[in-house]
Design an enzyme around this catalytic site. Structure first.
Site, short mmCIF file in Angstrom:
data_model
loop_
_atom_site.label_atom_id
_atom_site.label_comp_id
_atom_site.label_asym_id
_atom_site.label_seq_id
_atom_site.Cartn_x
_atom_site.Cartn_y
_atom_site.Cartn_z
N THR A 22 0.81 -1.24 0.00
CA THR A 22 0.00 0.00 0.00
C THR A 22 0.84 1.28 0.00
O THR A 22 0.30 2.36 0.27
CB THR A 22 -0.94 0.04 1.23
OG1 THR A 22 -0.14 0.07 2.42
CG2 THR A 22 -1.88 -1.14 1.28
N TRP A 23 2.13 1.16 -0.27
CA TRP A 23 2.97 2.38 -0.27
C TRP A 23 2.45 3.32 -1.35
O TRP A 23 2.15 2.86 -2.47
CB TRP A 23 4.43 2.00 -0.53
CG TRP A 23 5.40 3.14 -0.26
CD1 TRP A 23 5.16 4.27 0.43
CD2 TRP A 23 6.76 3.20 -0.69
NE1 TRP A 23 6.29 5.05 0.48
CE2 TRP A 23 7.29 4.42 -0.21
CE3 TRP A 23 7.59 2.34 -1.42
CZ2 TRP A 23 8.61 4.81 -0.44
CZ3 TRP A 23 8.90 2.73 -1.65
CH2 TRP A 23 9.41 3.95 -1.16
N ASP A 51 -0.29 -5.26 3.42
CA ASP A 51 0.85 -4.64 4.09
C ASP A 51 0.70 -3.13 4.07
O ASP A 51 0.57 -2.52 3.00
CB ASP A 51 2.15 -5.01 3.36
CG ASP A 51 3.34 -4.33 4.01
OD1 ASP A 51 3.78 -4.79 5.06
OD2 ASP A 51 3.81 -3.29 3.47
N TYR A 56 2.99 5.41 5.39
CA TYR A 56 2.43 5.55 4.05
C TYR A 56 1.28 6.57 4.06
O TYR A 56 0.27 6.39 4.74
CB TYR A 56 1.94 4.21 3.51
CG TYR A 56 3.01 3.13 3.46
CD1 TYR A 56 4.37 3.46 3.47
CD2 TYR A 56 2.69 1.79 3.40
CE1 TYR A 56 5.36 2.48 3.44
CE2 TYR A 56 3.66 0.79 3.36
CZ TYR A 56 5.01 1.15 3.38
OH TYR A 56 5.97 0.17 3.35
N GLN A 167 10.81 -8.28 6.82
CA GLN A 167 10.36 -7.80 5.51
C GLN A 167 11.50 -7.05 4.86
O GLN A 167 12.04 -6.10 5.45
CB GLN A 167 9.13 -6.89 5.68
CG GLN A 167 8.55 -6.49 4.33
CD GLN A 167 7.36 -5.55 4.45
OE1 GLN A 167 7.42 -4.41 3.98
NE2 GLN A 167 6.27 -6.01 5.04
N TYR A 195 9.64 -7.11 -0.44
CA TYR A 195 8.92 -5.93 -0.94
C TYR A 195 9.54 -5.44 -2.25
O TYR A 195 10.64 -5.85 -2.62
CB TYR A 195 8.84 -4.83 0.13
CG TYR A 195 10.12 -4.11 0.54
CD1 TYR A 195 10.74 -3.20 -0.30
CD2 TYR A 195 10.67 -4.30 1.81
CE1 TYR A 195 11.88 -2.51 0.09
CE2 TYR A 195 11.81 -3.61 2.21
CZ TYR A 195 12.41 -2.72 1.34
OH TYR A 195 13.54 -2.04 1.73
P1 NAP Z 1 6.12 -2.81 -6.39
O1 NAP Z 1 4.96 -3.49 -5.76
O2 NAP Z 1 7.22 -3.66 -6.90
O3 NAP Z 1 5.63 -1.88 -7.58
C1 NAP Z 1 4.55 -1.02 -7.49
C2 NAP Z 1 4.35 -0.38 -8.86
O4 NAP Z 1 4.14 -1.42 -9.83
C3 NAP Z 1 3.13 0.51 -8.93
O5 NAP Z 1 3.46 1.59 -9.77
C4 NAP Z 1 2.06 -0.35 -9.60
O6 NAP Z 1 1.18 0.40 -10.39
C5 NAP Z 1 2.92 -1.22 -10.50
N1 NAP Z 1 2.32 -2.54 -10.71
C6 NAP Z 1 1.88 -3.42 -9.78
N2 NAP Z 1 1.43 -4.53 -10.35
C7 NAP Z 1 1.59 -4.34 -11.69
C8 NAP Z 1 1.29 -5.14 -12.84
N3 NAP Z 1 0.75 -6.35 -12.70
N4 NAP Z 1 1.58 -4.63 -14.07
C9 NAP Z 1 2.13 -3.40 -14.21
N5 NAP Z 1 2.44 -2.60 -13.17
C10 NAP Z 1 2.16 -3.07 -11.93
O7 NAP Z 1 6.78 -1.76 -5.40
P2 NAP Z 1 6.49 -1.20 -3.93
O8 NAP Z 1 5.16 -0.56 -3.85
O9 NAP Z 1 7.70 -0.40 -3.59
O10 NAP Z 1 6.55 -2.50 -3.00
C11 NAP Z 1 5.41 -3.25 -2.67
C12 NAP Z 1 4.97 -2.99 -1.24
O11 NAP Z 1 6.01 -3.38 -0.32
C13 NAP Z 1 4.75 -1.52 -0.86
O12 NAP Z 1 3.57 -1.00 -1.42
C14 NAP Z 1 4.81 -1.58 0.63
O13 NAP Z 1 3.60 -2.08 1.16
C15 NAP Z 1 5.96 -2.56 0.84
N6 NAP Z 1 7.27 -1.88 1.00
C16 NAP Z 1 7.92 -2.00 2.21
C17 NAP Z 1 9.13 -1.35 2.41
C18 NAP Z 1 9.82 -1.47 3.74
O14 NAP Z 1 10.77 -0.72 3.99
N7 NAP Z 1 9.40 -2.38 4.58
C19 NAP Z 1 9.72 -0.58 1.38
C20 NAP Z 1 9.07 -0.52 0.16
C21 NAP Z 1 7.85 -1.18 -0.03
P3 NAP Z 1 -0.34 0.78 -9.96
O15 NAP Z 1 -0.32 1.18 -8.53
O16 NAP Z 1 -0.70 1.85 -10.91
O17 NAP Z 1 -1.20 -0.46 -10.18
#
Ligand code: NAP
Length: 293
Positions: A22-23, A51, A56, A167, A195
């Site tokens: 949900t970031w 998550d 966020y 994580q 992530y």
């Molecule tokens: P990610 O999930 O790898 O990528 C998100 C991006 O990919 C968004 O722009 C999304 O677009 C796009 N996307 C998702 N599915 C897709 C698909 N099937 N086809 C094309 N594009 C797609 O990156 P993230 O948000 O950095 O990481 C995931 C989650 O991990 C976060 O949201 C957060 O909850 C967690 N996180 C944790 C930490 C930590 O420090 N613990 C750090 C970073 C992230 P749309 O939104 O437009 O669909």
């Protein structure tokens, strides 16, 4: 399909292999309803591991999650949030968890993580986490962005409870955790949640048509996807979650993306396919410091 589950470390919980991040959600009211709708669609497809974090959208993402889970049976969900290091004193951690629960409009979190390591002693944060477990506010305790030494310290800082999760950043361009961290966590039966599974690869590299040969590694993913009637991204998620105790939490606010991500849970790679992906996106030759997103 997306509901395919596996054991979450030692906890006894079974959690969907693919969850929902949900970031960047909850940063604007205008987009909030669309984001909640995407999460609801994910829930309908079995992506019940959500998550979030107080960080966020400065609490806004937790409010979006609250809107998404309204009316759902709480026990069907695996809800995760995180305390910021700057709030992770004993009393600060308890206050932060209570505020997260209020924003999420729920009574408990399934898992509560220290977002990354900060200035407060781990023993203080972990003591607060144990108080939260004793009070029924959280079920399990975890950390985020911890290397092996850090995980060992967090384990030792817990007096009554056991560490459930770490994580960490994990994508095809960042596989360093496969060398030491994942094997260590598997031995200790600590779940590893990866992530940013799509890494920083430009969108174009996932979508260029087959006939274009300008980005060979992604051709491997696309070809394997084709053989399974799936996509390069689904192959990527299937690869990242191929090992026991390892989960992925892609974030998607576009319904087509949610559907694609959910479809990855059913995709099972053959040993030959895993070998081909391994060759195209190799692990580093020797251990590297933990990377953060
Ligand atoms: P990610 O999930 O790898 O990528 C998100 C991006 O990919 C968004 O722009 C999304 O677009 C796009 N996307 C998702 N599915 C897709 C698909 N099937 N086809 C094309 N594009 C797609 O990156 P993230 O948000 O950095 O990481 C995931 C989650 O991990 C976060 O949201 C957060 O909850 C967690 N996180 C944790 C930490 C930590 O420090 N613990 C750090 C970073 C992230 P749309 O939104 O437009 O669909």
């Amino acid at each position: 399909m997306g509901g395919l589950t596996k054991p979450f470390g030692w906890t006894g919980a079974r959690v969907p292999v693919i969850g929902q991040g949900t970031w960047h959600m909850g940063e604007s009211r205008r987009r909030g309803e669309r984001e909640a709708a995407a999460l609801r669609l994910g829930l309908d497809l079995g992506l019940t591991h959500i998550d979030t974090a107080e960080m966020y959208g400065r609490g806004g993402a937790e409010e979006v999650v609250a809107a998404a889970i309204r009316g759902r049976r709480r026990s069907d969900l695996f809800l995760v949030s995180k305390v910021l290091p700057e709030n992770a004193s004993y009393h600060g951690t308890i206050r932060a968890a209570e505020q997260s629960l209020r924003r999420l409009q729920t009574d408990y979190l399934d898992l509560y993580l220290l977002h990354w390591r900060g200035r407060y002693p781990l023993a203080e944060t972990m003591a607060a986490m144990e108080t939260l477990v004793a009070g029924g506010k959280i079920r399990f305790i975890g950390v985020s962005n911890f290397d092996v030494a850090g995980v060992r310290e967090a384990m030792a800082a817990l007096a009554r409870e056991r560490l459930a999760c770490n994580q960490v950043l994990y994508h095809l361009g960042s596989r360093g955790i496969e060398l030491e961290l994942i094997p260590f966590c598997q031995r200790e039966r600590i779940a590893v949640v990866g992530y940013t599974p799509y890494g920083n690869f430009p969108q174009r590299r996932w979508t260029v048509p087959f006939s274009r040969r300008d980005c060979p590694p992604h051709d491997v993913l696309r070809e394997i996807g084709c053989d399974h009637g799936g996509t390069a991204r689904q192959v990527c998620l299937a690869f990242l979650t191929r090992n026991p105790g390892v989960f992925a939490i892609p974030k998607a606010s576009d319904p087509a993306h949610v559907r694609e991500n959910a479809g990855a849970a059913a995709l099972e790679l053959t040993p030959a396919e895993i070998e081909a992906i391994d060759a195209a996106f190799p692990t580093p030759p020797h251990p590297v410091p933990l990377e953060m997103g």
